[in-house]
Design a protein around this motif. Structure first.
Motif, PDB file in Angstrom:
ATOM      1  N   ALA A 683      -4.161 -16.180   7.023  1.00 44.29           N
ATOM      2  CA  ALA A 683      -5.494 -16.539   7.511  1.00 44.29           C
ATOM      3  C   ALA A 683      -6.151 -17.616   6.669  1.00 44.29           C
ATOM      4  O   ALA A 683      -7.196 -18.150   7.057  1.00 44.29           O
ATOM      5  N   GLY A 684      -5.571 -17.924   5.505  1.00 43.25           N
ATOM      6  CA  GLY A 684      -6.155 -18.935   4.628  1.00 43.25           C
ATOM      7  C   GLY A 684      -7.043 -18.298   3.578  1.00 43.25           C
ATOM      8  O   GLY A 684      -6.570 -17.686   2.623  1.00 43.25           O
ATOM      9  N   ALA A 685      -8.333 -18.395   3.758  1.00 43.95           N
ATOM     10  CA  ALA A 685      -9.295 -17.880   2.786  1.00 43.95           C
ATOM     11  C   ALA A 685      -9.516 -16.383   2.967  1.00 43.95           C
ATOM     12  O   ALA A 685      -9.263 -15.817   4.033  1.00 43.95           O
ATOM     13  N   LEU A 686      -9.995 -15.739   1.908  1.00 45.91           N
ATOM     14  CA  LEU A 686     -10.285 -14.310   1.943  1.00 45.91           C
ATOM     15  C   LEU A 686     -11.299 -13.985   3.029  1.00 45.91           C
ATOM     16  O   LEU A 686     -11.178 -12.984   3.739  1.00 45.91           O
ATOM     17  N   GLU A 687     -12.313 -14.825   3.173  1.00 50.36           N
ATOM     18  CA  GLU A 687     -13.354 -14.579   4.170  1.00 50.36           C
ATOM     19  C   GLU A 687     -12.752 -14.487   5.569  1.00 50.36           C
ATOM     20  O   GLU A 687     -13.086 -13.590   6.362  1.00 50.36           O
ATOM     21  N   ALA A 688     -11.836 -15.392   5.884  1.00 54.22           N
ATOM     22  CA  ALA A 688     -11.202 -15.386   7.200  1.00 54.22           C
ATOM     23  C   ALA A 688     -10.323 -14.160   7.382  1.00 54.22           C
ATOM     24  O   ALA A 688     -10.280 -13.560   8.465  1.00 54.22           O
ATOM     25  N   ALA A 689      -9.615 -13.771   6.331  1.00 49.52           N
ATOM     26  CA  ALA A 689      -8.746 -12.595   6.413  1.00 49.52           C
ATOM     27  C   ALA A 689      -9.559 -11.327   6.626  1.00 49.52           C
ATOM     28  O   ALA A 689      -9.170 -10.451   7.415  1.00 49.52           O
ATOM     29  N   LEU A 690     -10.690 -11.226   5.956  1.00 49.87           N
ATOM     30  CA  LEU A 690     -11.534 -10.035   6.111  1.00 49.87           C
ATOM     31  C   LEU A 690     -12.148  -9.978   7.505  1.00 49.87           C
ATOM     32  O   LEU A 690     -12.261  -8.895   8.102  1.00 49.87           O
ATOM     33  N   ALA A 691     -12.532 -11.128   8.042  1.00 49.54           N
ATOM     34  CA  ALA A 691     -13.098 -11.151   9.391  1.00 49.54           C
ATOM     35  C   ALA A 691     -12.052 -10.727  10.419  1.00 49.54           C
ATOM     36  O   ALA A 691     -12.341  -9.955  11.349  1.00 49.54           O
ATOM     37  N   LEU A 692     -10.825 -11.202  10.247  1.00 48.15           N
ATOM     38  CA  LEU A 692      -9.764 -10.815  11.169  1.00 48.15           C
ATOM     39  C   LEU A 692      -9.435  -9.334  11.030  1.00 48.15           C
ATOM     40  O   LEU A 692      -9.229  -8.633  12.030  1.00 48.15           O
ATOM     41  N   ALA A 705      -0.239   0.065  10.049  1.00 56.56           N
ATOM     42  CA  ALA A 705      -0.608  -0.297   8.678  1.00 56.56           C
ATOM     43  C   ALA A 705      -1.216  -1.685   8.703  1.00 56.56           C
ATOM     44  O   ALA A 705      -0.811  -2.535   9.512  1.00 56.56           O
ATOM     45  N   LEU A 706      -2.192  -1.910   7.829  1.00 53.56           N
ATOM     46  CA  LEU A 706      -2.847  -3.209   7.717  1.00 53.56           C
ATOM     47  C   LEU A 706      -3.195  -3.430   6.253  1.00 53.56           C
ATOM     48  O   LEU A 706      -4.154  -2.855   5.741  1.00 53.56           O
ATOM     49  N   ASP A 707      -2.391  -4.238   5.574  1.00 53.71           N
ATOM     50  CA  ASP A 707      -2.586  -4.500   4.155  1.00 53.71           C
ATOM     51  C   ASP A 707      -2.908  -5.974   3.939  1.00 53.71           C
ATOM     52  O   ASP A 707      -2.476  -6.844   4.711  1.00 53.71           O
ATOM     53  N   LEU A 708      -3.644  -6.241   2.882  1.00 55.40           N
ATOM     54  CA  LEU A 708      -4.119  -7.591   2.583  1.00 55.40           C
ATOM     55  C   LEU A 708      -3.727  -7.978   1.164  1.00 55.40           C
ATOM     56  O   LEU A 708      -3.958  -7.224   0.211  1.00 55.40           O
ATOM     57  N   ARG A 709      -3.139  -9.185   1.022  1.00 55.60           N
ATOM     58  CA  ARG A 709      -2.904  -9.777  -0.296  1.00 55.60           C
ATOM     59  C   ARG A 709      -3.831 -10.973  -0.421  1.00 55.60           C
ATOM     60  O   ARG A 709      -3.731 -11.920   0.366  1.00 55.60           O
ATOM     61  N   PRO A 710      -4.750 -10.939  -1.389  1.00 59.50           N
ATOM     62  CA  PRO A 710      -5.661 -12.067  -1.537  1.00 59.50           C
ATOM     63  C   PRO A 710      -4.871 -13.345  -1.878  1.00 59.50           C
ATOM     64  O   PRO A 710      -3.843 -13.269  -2.537  1.00 59.50           O
ATOM     65  N   PRO A 711      -5.334 -14.513  -1.397  1.00 59.18           N
ATOM     66  CA  PRO A 711      -6.623 -14.640  -0.713  1.00 59.18           C
ATOM     67  C   PRO A 711      -6.587 -14.351   0.784  1.00 59.18           C
ATOM     68  O   PRO A 711      -7.593 -13.907   1.327  1.00 59.18           O
ATOM     69  N   THR A 713      -3.470 -13.332   3.074  1.00 60.01           N
ATOM     70  CA  THR A 713      -2.287 -12.860   3.787  1.00 60.01           C
ATOM     71  C   THR A 713      -2.499 -11.438   4.279  1.00 60.01           C
ATOM     72  O   THR A 713      -2.783 -10.533   3.489  1.00 60.01           O
ATOM     73  N   LEU A 714      -2.344 -11.260   5.590  1.00 56.78           N
ATOM     74  CA  LEU A 714      -2.446  -9.930   6.198  1.00 56.78           C
ATOM     75  C   LEU A 714      -1.087  -9.529   6.752  1.00 56.78           C
ATOM     76  O   LEU A 714      -0.367 -10.348   7.323  1.00 56.78           O
ATOM     77  N   TRP A 715      -0.748  -8.253   6.583  1.00 54.05           N
ATOM     78  CA  TRP A 715       0.440  -7.696   7.212  1.00 54.05           C
ATOM     79  C   TRP A 715      -0.006  -6.583   8.150  1.00 54.05           C
ATOM     80  O   TRP A 715      -0.638  -5.612   7.721  1.00 54.05           O
ATOM     81  N   ALA A 716       0.320  -6.707   9.433  1.00 55.03           N
ATOM     82  CA  ALA A 716      -0.033  -5.699  10.431  1.00 55.03           C
ATOM     83  C   ALA A 716       1.248  -5.104  10.996  1.00 55.03           C
ATOM     84  O   ALA A 716       2.074  -5.830  11.573  1.00 55.03           O
ATOM     85  N   ARG A 717       1.409  -3.797  10.816  1.00 54.96           N
ATOM     86  CA  ARG A 717       2.616  -3.123  11.294  1.00 54.96           C
ATOM     87  C   ARG A 717       2.319  -2.383  12.593  1.00 54.96           C
ATOM     88  O   ARG A 717       1.319  -1.664  12.701  1.00 54.96           O
ATOM     89  N   ARG A 797      -3.321  -5.546  -4.070  1.00 50.34           N
ATOM     90  CA  ARG A 797      -3.194  -5.315  -2.639  1.00 50.34           C
ATOM     91  C   ARG A 797      -4.367  -4.458  -2.173  1.00 50.34           C
ATOM     92  O   ARG A 797      -4.695  -3.444  -2.805  1.00 50.34           O
ATOM     93  N   TYR A 798      -4.977  -4.854  -1.065  1.00 53.63           N
ATOM     94  CA  TYR A 798      -5.967  -4.015  -0.400  1.00 53.63           C
ATOM     95  C   TYR A 798      -5.231  -3.321   0.748  1.00 53.63           C
ATOM     96  O   TYR A 798      -4.765  -3.972   1.690  1.00 53.63           O
ATOM     97  N   SER A 799      -5.122  -2.009   0.657  1.00 52.82           N
ATOM     98  CA  SER A 799      -4.272  -1.255   1.568  1.00 52.82           C
ATOM     99  C   SER A 799      -5.108  -0.378   2.499  1.00 52.82           C
ATOM    100  O   SER A 799      -6.299  -0.161   2.269  1.00 52.82           O
ATOM    101  N   GLY A 800      -4.451   0.138   3.542  1.00 58.93           N
ATOM    102  CA  GLY A 800      -5.119   1.061   4.461  1.00 58.93           C
ATOM    103  C   GLY A 800      -6.309   0.462   5.163  1.00 58.93           C
ATOM    104  O   GLY A 800      -7.319   1.135   5.378  1.00 58.93           O
ATOM    105  N   GLY A 801      -6.219  -0.832   5.526  1.00 59.62           N
ATOM    106  CA  GLY A 801      -7.350  -1.462   6.200  1.00 59.62           C
ATOM    107  C   GLY A 801      -8.527  -1.689   5.282  1.00 59.62           C
ATOM    108  O   GLY A 801      -9.664  -1.791   5.734  1.00 59.62           O
TER     109      GLY A 801
END
Length: 875
Positions: A683-692, A705-711, A713-717, A797-801
């Motif tokens: 998603a690019g920036a953290l702000e965009a990833a959090l909005a998505l 599962a929905l985990d986030l690696r800053p800034p 990157t989102l992984w949706a299983r 990692r920000y895990s569990g949404g």
């Protein structure tokens, strides 16, 4: 004294809200269990939280017992008044204080009607999952007090699985806050203990509820059978096929006739009806429904119907949910019983209910949650006929005893109340009851809160702790350095043999004997995979290592339950479950590294799967542990639905052994999805990833599962049937169109890459092995500020949404203090899974410290385990 109390009460409430005349009190003399009636001294109609708190404090000052009451729908006498006592009616505390769609939560007052929460959340595409049959009139406060269930418990759990936080007034008037807005826990699960305590711990003033995305699609099937046995066999066929419907309900002929007469549901005339419902994404429901329909046709029903639209689905459920009240058309009086048996023994249980009914000459209508073995026999009688009430009560009692004999519970969702008090001691042993009574006495020493419920008034002697089994020897002390992690390895504190004695008991009785004989502090450790939690206090310490308590005690795949000893490696358990196509859906952390069952519970280490399914707390059904008196205490039940007694299993989650070593646990398990795939979204920036992420969490996608690696990157299983996955991926891609147009990119991972990704997340191998590693509970709203503040800390990692942060960093006192201060400033708290420090806790103090101290005093009166986790951690 009474006159003074009344004068003080009249200062708090105007005459219109202070009821004292007989005609005013009559409606409050009983709840839905009308066979019991007591006239209270007075009833107050509270309208604000402050009024409730002031009233409880007034009762404490004058030693007046009180009972909190919502809509009075309790079927166990749970809100029956106390003679000479006060009823505090909460119906007017009915405000929904906040709906937060991004956090997927609602904050409500206790008098809010269950169905009103879903109505308020509907505009955001969300709903509140627990759905008791009385959901159109019952209140959230009452649901929480009795841990109410409903038709969809098998998949979604009970009320306790959906309450994140509670603000409550204790019986002495102290106000406490338990839990937080995060579904992840740090510290003992005090919310889990409070829910289902039947008002004995105080009154909930405000509740924070977890919301879920409203399913995009439903498939509701109704099948008619010539016998209850055949309907039960159809349920077994669904389970054996590895399917997990959201609901499976059975009604017998009497219940069908009553429901049809009352609401005109259009049911066929038959001996038994089975309702099965699937819900979720259209592609997945479509694939599953084709399998389900074929499977059901193979069971040769007399008739099979599929709801053509929402209106027909609503009629089917209206008949089922109205069955209790509809039975009133068949008989002037009836008792609604509530018990649970293992699902595989439903046929045996129903045959026994039929036999018992015939022996007493009473008719019994059967309605039950077939998916979780929860029976609701409706015993019909005429109270005008001499002796019929007594026969009905006798029959109700015999049904409960049958549930106990078959390995079930005396209540799945109605609670113990006053009706089942005599049976609690038949389901639990003396030490179990003694521990629960100590909890009650510690939190409410004067016994003013809802007295007479759950426990019989005359308390039996507490009794001595259980003796060791014949031939059980003393725990075996290991020579220094033998077995387990080497001292000093992987961040393990170096402790000399004079400071700590490591023992590896081989049985529960050995653990109990060790606790009774110990004179110093006791710590508990599994395989040492989380060395940051093994911080030892100064002075003599006995370290109980549970690795010799290993093995699966009982596994019944058809029941979706497994009982296992605490030292059993999670990977060993996972292997046994996989052989039956099942798994622990919350993805326990560090399973490959050797994490144990007991350690996973004590540290509450849930992985990526907790987003879709819930965490450790949501799958733990029962525990056996040794408390501070050296007694073996069992809490919970080995069936998937239980509301009997205090929820001691949930209390153990995240407690780090604070209340004693766990020796055995029973888990709920689920069928493993046949296939999965993962989208990696940049998603690019953290702000965009959090909005998505926020958009995804509100959407009707079953994201596993929905985990986030800053800034960014989102992984949706996605997980489910192989047939549906391509369509689901395409739908998700269409959903991502706004982000893709704005510059985001995505790719679907290959099978090997997907497997490696989620293994890395579960095993925490993305974190440098020499780094400290912290787990932080948070809600998504905190991520933006927190991530900016932690700055150059190591990978995370920000895990569990967004409910959990796992963060690596420098293993130093300075970094620990810096992070602790950052967390404390934001009201967050964390746990050091790896790294040296004076305590495993960092950040803000744990909420509910006063309540926790009272719990500790009850279960660990001598403070043997007090060093395992202070209620107020230091940064």
């Amino acid at each position: 004294m009474v006159a003074r109390f009344d004068r003080e009460l009249s200062r708090l409430y105007p005459e219109s809200r202070l009821l004292t005349r007989a005609v005013q009190l009559a409606p409050y003399e009983s709840d839905a269990l009308t066979g019991f009636r007591v006239r209270p001294h007075a009833v107050v109609l509270a309208e604000t939280v402050d009024e409730v708190v002031a009233t409880v404090r007034l009762c404490a000052r004058f030693a007046v017992p009180f009972v909190a009451r919502g809509s009075g729908t309790s079927l166990s006498g749970g809100s029956l008044p106390v003679a000479g006592g006060l009823v505090i009616a909460l119906n007017r505390l009915n405000r929904i204080l906040r709906i937060d769609p991004d956090q997927r939560l609602a904050v409500v007052e206790p008098g809010v009607i269950n169905l009103a929460v879903s109505a308020a959340a509907a505009a955001h595409g969300l709903y509140y999952a627990p759905d008791p049959s009385s959901q159109s009139i019952c209140t959230i406060g009452g649901n929480a007090a009795f841990n109410s269930g409903g038709a969809h418990c098998l998949r979604y759990g009970m009320t306790s699985n959906h309450v994140l936080a509670i603000r409550a007034v204790l019986p002495d008037g102290e106000v406490v806050t338990l839990g937080s807005e995060s579904s992840e826990s740090i510290g003992p699960d005090l919310v889990g203990l409070f829910v289902g305590s039947e008002g004995l711990f105080g009154i909930a003033l405000e509740l924070t509820l977890r919301l879920l995305p409203r399913p995009a699609c439903y498939f509701t099937l109704l099948a008619a059978y010539p016998s209850l046995e055949r309907a039960g066999q159809a349920v077994s066929a669904v389970v054996s096929a590895g399917m997990l419907p959201s609901a499976m309900e059975i009604m017998d002929r009497l219940a069908i006739e009553a429901a049809e007469a009352a609401v005109g549901a259009g049911y066929p005339s038959s001996a038994a009806l089975l309702i099965v419902e699937l819900e979720g994404e259209p592609a997945e429901v479509g694939a599953q429904s084709r399998r389900l329909e074929k499977l059901m046709r193979d069971t040769a029903p007399d008739e099979l119907r599929i709801a053509a639209d929402g209106a027909e689905r609503e009629r089917i459920w209206k008949g089922r949910k109205g069955a209790f009240s509809a039975v009133g058309r068949l008989s002037p009086d009836y008792i609604v019983q509530d018990g649970v048996v293992p699902r595989s023994r439903l046929g045996e249980a129903l045959a026994e209910v039929e036999r018992l009914g015939a022996a007493t000459g009473l008719r019994v209508a059967n309605v039950f949650h077939a998916g979780d073995g929860n029976l609701h026999p409706l015993i019909l009688y005429d109270g005008r006929v001499s002796g019929e009430l007594e026969r009905a009560e006798h029959l109700a009692g015999e049904i409960l005893r049958m549930c106990i004999r078959l390995g079930g519970s005396i209540t799945g969702e109605h609670g113990v109340g006053i009706e089942k008090r005599a049976f609690l001691a038949e389901m639990f042993g003396p030490d179990d009851i003694a521990a629960m009574r100590r909890l009650r006495a510690s939190i409410d020493p004067t016994g003013l809160a809802n007295p007479g419920k759950m426990f019989l008034p005359s308390a039996p002697a507490a009794g001595a702790p259980k003796a060791s089994a014949p031939g059980a020897g003393a725990p075996k002390a290991s020579p220094p350095g033998s077995g387990g992690p080497a001292p000093g390895a992987a961040g393990e504190p170096v402790v000399s043999p004079t400071e700590a004695r490591v023992v590896r008991p081989e049985s529960a009785d050995e653990v109990a004997a060790l606790v009774r004989k110990s004179r110093g502090a006791i710590r508990v450790r599994g395989a040492g995979t989380k060395p940051g939690l093994a911080t030892l206090p100064e002075g003599a310490v006995t370290m109980i290592e549970t690795t010799a308590l290993s093995g699966i005690t009982e596994y019944q795949p058809s029941e979706y339950t497994v009982t296992v000893k605490a030292g059993t490696p999670i990977r060993e358990l996972a292997t046994a479950l996989a052989a039956e196509g099942q798994f622990l859906p919350f993805d326990p952390l560090l399973a490959g590294a050797g994490a144990t069952v007991g350690g996973t519970i004590a540290a509450a280490t849930s992985g990526p799967g907790r987003l879709a399914y819930g965490g450790v707390r949501d799958f733990l059904l029962a525990v056996t542990f040794v408390d501070g008196t050296g007694a073996l205490v069992r809490g919970g039940s080995q069936v998937v639905k239980n509301a009997a007694g205090f929820d001691l299993p949930k209390l153990m989650v995240g407690a780090l052994g604070r209340y004693g070593p766990i020796v055995e646990a029973t888990w709920k398990v689920f069928p493993r999805a046949e296939a999965s795939t993962t989208l990696e979204i940049e998603a690019g920036a953290l702000e965009a990833a959090l909005a998505l992420s926020a958009r995804l969490l509100r959407a009707p996608f079953d994201v596993a599962a929905l985990d986030l690696r800053p800034p960014g990157t989102l992984w949706a299983r996605l997980a489910g049937t192989a047939e549906a996955l391509p369509d689901r991926v395409a739908q998700l891609q269409r959903f991502l169109a706004p982000e893709l147009e704005a510059g985001a990119t995505w790719r679907e991972l290959e099978v090997a890459a997907e497997r490696a990704l989620w293994e890395s997340h579960r095993e925490l191998t993305w974190a440098p092995p020499e780094a400290a590693l912290w787990k932080v509970a948070l809600a998504p709203r905190a991520i933006r500020s927190l991530d900016e503040a932690v700055g150059g800390t190591g990978p995370r990692r920000y895990s569990g949404g967004g409910q959990q942060l796992l963060m690596a960093g420098e293993d130093s006192a300075a970094e620990r203090l810096r992070l602790g201060a950052i967390l404390a400033e934001r009201g967050l708290r964390g746990l050091a899974l790896r790294g040296r420090g004076p305590s495993p806790w960092i950040g803000a103090p744990l909420p509910g410290a006063l309540f926790e101290r009272r719990v500790s005093r009850a279960l660990d009166p001598q403070g043997r385990f007090g060093t395992n986790g202070p209620p107020a951690p230091v940064p």
